[in-house]
Write a protein that holds these residues in place. Structure first.
Motif, short mmCIF file in Angstrom:
data_model
loop_
_atom_site.label_atom_id
_atom_site.label_comp_id
_atom_site.label_asym_id
_atom_site.label_seq_id
_atom_site.Cartn_x
_atom_site.Cartn_y
_atom_site.Cartn_z
N LYS A 182 0.84 -1.21 0.00
CA LYS A 182 0.00 0.00 0.00
C LYS A 182 0.87 1.26 0.00
O LYS A 182 0.63 2.20 -0.77
N ALA A 221 2.61 1.58 -3.39
CA ALA A 221 1.63 1.90 -4.45
C ALA A 221 1.25 3.38 -4.36
O ALA A 221 1.12 4.07 -5.38
N TRP A 231 0.32 -6.42 -6.20
CA TRP A 231 0.49 -5.35 -7.20
C TRP A 231 -0.04 -5.72 -8.58
O TRP A 231 -0.27 -4.84 -9.40
N THR A 232 -0.19 -7.02 -8.83
CA THR A 232 -0.56 -7.41 -10.21
C THR A 232 -1.95 -8.04 -10.32
O THR A 232 -2.48 -8.13 -11.42
N ASP A 270 -6.12 -8.77 -9.00
CA ASP A 270 -7.28 -8.47 -8.16
C ASP A 270 -7.71 -9.78 -7.51
O ASP A 270 -7.38 -10.85 -8.02
N SER A 314 -7.91 -7.15 -3.02
CA SER A 314 -7.70 -6.28 -4.18
C SER A 314 -7.19 -4.92 -3.71
O SER A 314 -7.90 -4.17 -3.04
N LEU A 315 -5.96 -4.62 -4.06
CA LEU A 315 -5.37 -3.32 -3.71
C LEU A 315 -5.79 -2.30 -4.77
O LEU A 315 -5.62 -2.52 -5.96
N LYS A 316 -6.30 -1.16 -4.30
CA LYS A 316 -6.67 -0.09 -5.22
C LYS A 316 -6.26 1.25 -4.65
O LYS A 316 -6.64 1.53 -3.52
N LYS A 326 -3.40 0.36 -7.67
CA LYS A 326 -2.13 -0.37 -7.75
C LYS A 326 -1.04 0.60 -8.19
O LYS A 326 -1.34 1.73 -8.61
N LEU A 380 6.07 -1.46 -12.98
CA LEU A 380 5.87 -1.72 -11.55
C LEU A 380 7.15 -1.46 -10.77
O LEU A 380 8.26 -1.52 -11.33
#
Ligand SMILES: Cc1cc2nc3c(=O)[nH]c(=O)nc-3n(C[C@H](O)[C@H](O)[C@H](O)COP(=O)(O)O)c2cc1C
Length: 377
Positions: A112, A115, A166-167, A169, A184-186, A188, A193
């Motif tokens: 997090k 990102a 990072w890649t 969901d 799911s990180l949002k 990313k 990357l």
């Protein structure tokens, strides 16, 4: 899917120019355990100016350090993600690598944080996953100190988790150290990357690099010593269908004459703090001994080597700009992609290195490329 790629195919894909990084002096006391004068500082103003000088001087990366407590010097320490963010915000091109220590950090937090920095600045942030050498630090903050190879098992899960978050969901992961369920990180990070570096030279470190890391960072060493590591890692990575780049540490002393440079090295060693050097040596050798093969970054380090935290004298970038440039190109020839540099007087010497050494390296690289093209034709 595992696709077998021959090592020579991987090396052909490497970018043309060798890259340069410098150690961010975000801990106090400089990079040598010596009472010699070191014109450097761990404070923000010094580091911002240094980063700006570095990117103008042709450096591609800056590597921060993580320490949670003092020991063998390093009395004060700024945290690595926070200072990396500050340096990215004050520069335009530099890529800043934040050191991360699994144990104190959880991969969800790091994913997090990085990102967010990547989103705020359009990338330019990487991570260096280090597996730790300092038992006293873990004890001081009440965390369990794992055995050597367990530390690497945890680091590998950490890297797999970071990359997954990072890649993907709805990321799922069932490890012994970390678990993720439909996560799911949002947002990313932006593309490309953040790159994943790792530090360490033991069997476990090399095996991890050949499976999951983008970059393998190792302590200073001779060209032959580095070649042996590169060949080992690239062969294993090829078996795994993975490609990994190599970064080598060096403590640079570039002066107009070789005698001047050698004199500086002699003074660093003469003014070394024997108690602190021996205590540091004891700690890091013990950390490596806990690996099944009894190896590690500092297995063969002498007292003199240990005066520089990461065996940086061994790489022998000590001499005139011409000598140093030739040695860097020799490293490149055995497969090194990046040289990580420490200096005594950071701001002055990063600038000098950029003016005097990097242009010579570029000339030698161009000459090599022309010679290579002639042979191919
Ligand atoms: C380039 C580089 C940077 C490192 N930075 C840190 C750091 O910031 N903090 C830390 O605790 N260890 C750092 N380490 C040490 C690693 O955590 C690890 O303990 C060490 O490389 C020994 O690993 P080995 O036993 O696998 O050889 C670094 C190592 C290298 C090579």
């Amino acid at each position: 899917m595992n696709v077998a790629v021959k090592p020579k195919d991987i090396s052909r894909n490497r970018p043309q120019d060798i890259k340069f990084a410098y150690w961010v002096p975000n801990v106090s006391g400089g990079l040598v355990i010596s009472k010699i004068e070191q014109r450097t500082s761990w404070d923000l103003a010094y580091n911002v100016k240094l980063a700006q000088i570095a990117e103008k001087s042709g450096f591609d990366y800056a590597l921060s350090q993580i320490r949670f407590t003092a020991g063998y010097g390093a009395e004060y320490q700024h945290e690595s993600v926070a200072i990396s963010h500050a340096l990215i915000a004050s520069t335009e091109r530099l890529n800043v690598i934040a050191a991360i220590l699994p144990g104190p950090w959880h991969p969800a937090v790091v994913a997090k944080q990085i990102a967010t920095i990547s989103q705020l600045h359009g990338g330019r942030v990487s991570v260096n996953i280090v597996s730790g050498w300092f038992r006293g630090e873990f004890q001081a903050i009440g965390l369990e100190w794992l055995d050597h190879d367990e530390r690497y098992r945890r680091s590998e899960e950490f890297i797999r988790s970071l990359r997954g978050i990072w890649t993907e969901d709805n990321f799922n992961f069932q490890g012994d150290f970390y678990r993720f369920k439909n996560y799911s990180l949002k947002p990313k990070p932006v593309h490309p990357l953040p790159e994943i570096f790792q530090g360490g030279s033991s069997r476990a470190a090399r095996d991890m690099a050949s499976r999951v890391s983008d970059w393998y960072f190792t302590n200073g060493n001779t060209v032959e010593g580095i070649k042996a590591q590169v060949d080992d890692i690239r062969a294993k990575a090829a078996e795994n269908g993975h490609s990994v780049k190599i970064g080598v540490n060096a403590f640079a002393i570039a002066r107009e004459t070789e005698a001047e440079a050698r004199k500086v090295l002699d003074e660093i060693i003469a003014k070394a703090d024997p108690e602190a050097v021996n205590a540091f040596g004891h700690e890091v050798k013990n950390a490596g001994k806990a690996s099944p093969e009894g190896e590690g970054n500092w297995a063969k380090s002498t007292f003199e080597d240990l005066v520089q935290y990461n065996d940086g004298f061994k790489t022998n970038l000590i001499g005139t700009p011409q000598q140093i440039a030739e040695r860097i190109v020799a490293l490149k020839k055995v497969g090194v992609d990046l040289v990580l540099l420490g200096f005594l007087h950071f701001q002055e010497e990063v600038e000098y290195f950029g003016k005097k050494v990097i242009p010579l390296v570029r000339e030698l690289e161009a000459r090599e490329a022309r010679a290579h093209a002639k042979v191919e034709a």
